[in-house]
Design an enzyme around this catalytic site. Structure first.
Site, mmCIF file in Angstrom:
data_model
loop_
_atom_site.group_PDB
_atom_site.id
_atom_site.type_symbol
_atom_site.label_atom_id
_atom_site.label_comp_id
_atom_site.label_asym_id
_atom_site.label_seq_id
_atom_site.Cartn_x
_atom_site.Cartn_y
_atom_site.Cartn_z
ATOM 1 N N ASP A 6 5.653 -5.257 -5.981
ATOM 2 C CA ASP A 6 5.973 -6.686 -5.867
ATOM 3 C C ASP A 6 5.597 -7.465 -7.131
ATOM 4 O O ASP A 6 6.188 -8.486 -7.463
ATOM 5 C CB ASP A 6 5.225 -7.329 -4.686
ATOM 6 N N ASP B 294 0.093 -13.410 -7.403
ATOM 7 C CA ASP B 294 1.397 -13.872 -6.911
ATOM 8 C C ASP B 294 1.819 -15.228 -7.457
ATOM 9 O O ASP B 294 2.716 -15.868 -6.900
ATOM 10 C CB ASP B 294 1.381 -13.910 -5.377
HETATM 11 N N1 GLY Z 1 4.753 -9.521 -1.677
HETATM 12 C C1 GLY Z 1 4.453 -9.176 -0.367
HETATM 13 C C2 GLY Z 1 5.642 -8.806 0.452
HETATM 14 O O1 GLY Z 1 6.710 -8.584 -0.063
HETATM 15 O O2 GLY Z 1 5.477 -8.740 1.643
#
Ligand code: GLY
Length: 394
Positions: free
Chosen positions: A172, A111
């Site tokens: 994501d 992330d």
């Molecule tokens: N990237 C994790 C979410 O969107 O909750």
């Protein structure tokens, strides 16, 4: 002739009335954001903690720099600085971004684009301070250490037992590619971009269904690189459509088109946009339920964060698709009008300084359900700035 002139004048007045109404939403929301951000900053006295969401007991749920949401509050403040050019926000943005330095060589998360890329790309654009550029380059190096050439993807989560399988990839992850494209632009080193393109290509190939929705999680075999199974993740089920996941896909492929001009990415983004716009379960105010097939619709929580991400993505996509520009722009404007209404915009001084209410983190895990969440605020502000600066390309 006179009639034509009158018609043209009326159309022009109508167009500028629409423009004025949009600008009013922007002004109102940013004024609220200034009040709320000052409050949140004053309440969050720990310098190296980051606000994640609002707890129903009235406290702030926080994360360290290593939580995936860490970049959003600093990024909110950079957006306030961009909007106001007031040095007080610049100082606060620098102060709240500083603890992210700890992520420079952190390789345990996929992330880093959210955590470092979001705030530091704004910081670099607004200050031209090379410190922020280097932080993004170093974090990109850390991020690509998670790329597996045999699978052709960046690994999302590590397995607790340290085993290679399953090799999980979530939709994501598309969002983290933006920092890699930037790193190649900054350095001239094509490795970051090549990895981003390979990841996007394989996501394009595997992550979407025939109805144009996407899965949340795919499990690949680390040896062969083939898909073993799909999982519902933060969505209702393996066959449902988790709302924020659909928004990540839409935003991610729109952004990939910006850097590559690859028509396949644009086509993918358009299909995701149509999925959102035409979905029979999309409520009238265009703020989706947390899953398009949540079983209790219409008595299910909305996800305002998914709406905000979608609005921001549509305002970019509108510039690339002239024949759909008006539809995408109007849809985004409608979403932002809803989010700026009393139903979603948090009253000044309330909820510890968060900005928009009614987001869902993970309903299956009963975590952060129907509360303000920091990434909802961030994408709302980003979308508002895109609305403010929008120039029709027709
Ligand atoms: N990237 C994790 C979410 O969107 O909750």
């Amino acid at each position: 002739m006179k009639r034509m002139l009158r018609l043209a004048l009326t159309l022009c007045l109508l167009a500028s009335a629409g423009h004025c109404a949009a600008q009013a939403i922007v002004r109102k929301s940013f004024a609220r954001a200034e009040r709320q951000t000052a409050l949140l900053d004053s309440l969050l006295t720990a310098p190296d903690l980051f606000p994640a969401s609002w707890n129903p007991d009235g406290t702030i749920k926080t994360n360290t720099a290593r939580g995936w949401i860490s970049g959003f509050f600093p990024a909110d403040i950079w957006l306030l600085y961009e909007y106001t050019r007031d040095a007080k926000w610049l100082d606060m943005a620098r102060r709240r971004t500083a603890p992210l330095d700890a992520l420079r060589h952190y390789t345990k998360t996929h992330d880093l684009g959210f955590m470092v890329g979001c705030p530091c790309s704004l910081a670099y654009r607004l200050t031209r301070d090379d410190y922020y550029k280097q932080l993004m380059i170093d974090s990109s190096e850390a991020l690509i250490s998670r790329f597996d050439p045999a699978v052709g993807l960046i690994r999302s989560w590590n397995n607790k037992d340290g085993k290679a399988n399953p090799f999980r990839v979530i939709i994501d992850n598309m969002m983290n590619l933006e920092m890699l494209f930037l790193a190649s632009e900054f350095t001239g080193d094509s490795r970051y971009r090549d990895i981003a393109v390979t990841h996007a290509d394989n996501t394009l190939k595997n992550h979407f269904r025939a109805d144009n929705s996407c899965f949340h999680i795919l499990c690949y075999d680390a040896g062969t690189g083939s898909v073993v199974t799909q999982k519902g993740g933060q969505g209702y089920s393996q066959t449902s459509a988790w709302s924020r996941g659909q928004s990540w896909g839409l935003y991610g492929f729109t952004m990939c088109y910006r850097f590559t001009h690859d028509r396949r990415y644009l086509d993918r983004a358009v299909k995701s946009a149509e999925y959102f716009i035409n979905h029979p379960n999309l409520p009238e105010d265009k703020v989706p339920y947390w899953d398009y097939y949540a079983p209790g619709i219409p008595d299910e929580p909305r996800d305002a964060s998914a709406a905000a991400i979608t609005a921001s993505a549509l305002l970019e996509l509108a510039r690339y698709v002239p024949e759909k520009e008006k539809l995408y722009y109007k849809t985004a404007e409608k979403i932002l009008r809803s989010l700026a209404s009393d139903r979603y915009l948090i009253p000044a001084g309330e909820k510890n300084g968060f900005l928009i209410d009614h987001s869902v983190g993970s309903k299956p895990s009963k975590s952060q359900v129907d509360v303000p969440i920091i990434y909802g605020d961030y994408y709302f502000l980003e979308a508002l700035l895109r609305l403010k600066n929008y120039k029709s390309h027709k």
